[in-house]
Design a protein around this motif. Structure first.
Motif, mmCIF file in Angstrom:
data_model
loop_
_atom_site.group_PDB
_atom_site.id
_atom_site.type_symbol
_atom_site.label_atom_id
_atom_site.label_comp_id
_atom_site.label_asym_id
_atom_site.label_seq_id
_atom_site.Cartn_x
_atom_site.Cartn_y
_atom_site.Cartn_z
ATOM 1 N N UNK A 14 0.818 -1.223 0.000
ATOM 2 C CA UNK A 14 0.000 0.000 0.000
ATOM 3 C C UNK A 14 0.849 1.269 0.000
ATOM 4 N N UNK A 15 1.341 1.611 -1.177
ATOM 5 C CA UNK A 15 2.191 2.790 -1.368
ATOM 6 C C UNK A 15 1.361 3.887 -2.037
ATOM 7 N N UNK A 16 1.394 5.124 -1.520
ATOM 8 C CA UNK A 16 0.627 6.205 -2.140
ATOM 9 C C UNK A 16 0.943 6.358 -3.625
ATOM 10 N N UNK A 17 -0.115 6.497 -4.406
ATOM 11 C CA UNK A 17 0.039 6.669 -5.841
ATOM 12 C C UNK A 17 0.110 5.373 -6.622
ATOM 13 N N UNK A 32 -5.751 7.134 0.226
ATOM 14 C CA UNK A 32 -6.091 5.909 -0.504
ATOM 15 C C UNK A 32 -5.185 4.759 -0.080
ATOM 16 N N UNK A 33 -3.900 5.067 0.128
ATOM 17 C CA UNK A 33 -2.968 4.028 0.582
ATOM 18 C C UNK A 33 -3.308 3.569 2.000
ATOM 19 N N UNK A 61 5.841 -5.597 -4.119
ATOM 20 C CA UNK A 61 6.387 -4.645 -3.169
ATOM 21 C C UNK A 61 6.985 -5.351 -1.971
ATOM 22 N N UNK A 62 7.055 -4.612 -0.858
ATOM 23 C CA UNK A 62 7.704 -5.122 0.348
ATOM 24 C C UNK A 62 6.686 -5.264 1.481
ATOM 25 N N UNK A 63 6.887 -6.257 2.359
ATOM 26 C CA UNK A 63 6.002 -6.390 3.525
ATOM 27 C C UNK A 63 6.131 -5.185 4.446
ATOM 28 N N UNK A 64 5.048 -4.894 5.169
ATOM 29 C CA UNK A 64 5.038 -3.781 6.108
ATOM 30 C C UNK A 64 4.446 -4.201 7.438
#
Length: 219
Positions: A14-17, A32-33, A61-64
């Motif tokens: 969940x990265x903005x944009x 939104x993210x 992407x990467x885990x957060x």
């Protein structure tokens, strides 16, 4: 209940944009993210609570910090969505059920028919249609990537085409309930209302309260 099915979640970091861009406007890319992260957290919480032989996040992407313990992470492959879905199934050696991150209202009870000890008795595939014409869940007793490759994605007839691919292959298909994906602000409000105790609903309430606008409305 016998846990003999792999549960797959296909998602984006969940990265903005980069996620939930159709929520902008009325929400900012950062908001939104935040909604995407909440939806993903709800989805993964359900996956953790459901019976499965293995739980896998197929991630771009990467885990957060939204990633709970007990869930393996593998990267998405390159290519279109059909190729990425096909590769997710190709990583499994037995029955598998795949869901996305766009339906935070799912519950273990809703997934139960496709995960029970008799889920694959006289059944080769499970199909969860979406209100927008796509699908939110797909289960395969024998995860054949060829059942997904070449199916046009992100169209109003994607679900019908994917289900037809299954039946044309001679598979016995059972259906899960029709659910709404979170694509637009109106979708977000309706999904939050369907699951008012989830992280997604809480995030939406917080963001809309801050803006002074009702959930699911423009600002």
């Amino acid at each position: 209940m016998t846990a003999n099915t792999t549960l797959l979640v296909i998602a984006k970091e969940p990265v903005p944009g980069r996620v939930k861009t159709r929520l902008t406007p009325p929400y900012s890319p950062q908001e939104a993210a935040e909604l995407a992260a909440a939806a993903l957290a709800d989805t993964l919480a359900t996956v953790r609570a459901a019976p499965a032989s293995r739980r896998v996040l197929v991630l771009e992407g990467k885990p957060g910090p939204w990633l709970p313990s007990g869930i393996d992470v593998i990267p998405q492959c390159a290519g279109g969505l059909d190729e990425r879905l096909a590769a997710a199934f190709a990583s499994c050696t037995g029955p598998a059920l795949l869901v996305g991150m766009d339906t935070p209202q799912i519950t273990p009870a809703l997934l139960a028919p496709a995960l029970g000890s008799d889920a694959w008795r006289e059944c080769d595939a499970w199909f969860g249609p979406a209100v927008d014409g796509g699908f939110w869940a797909l289960g395969l007793a024998a995860p054949d990537p060829g059942l997904l490759r070449g199916v046009p994605m992100s169209r109003a007839d994607t679900g019908a085409l994917q289900r037809a691919r299954l039946t044309d292959a001679g598979l016995r298909v059972r259906d899960l309930p029709r659910l709404r994906d979170v694509d637009t602000a109106d979708d977000a409000g309706l999904v939050a209302a369907a699951a008012p105790r989830g992280r997604f609903a809480a995030a939406l309430t917080r963001l809309t309260a801050a803006s002074g606008s009702p959930a699911g409305s423009g600002r």
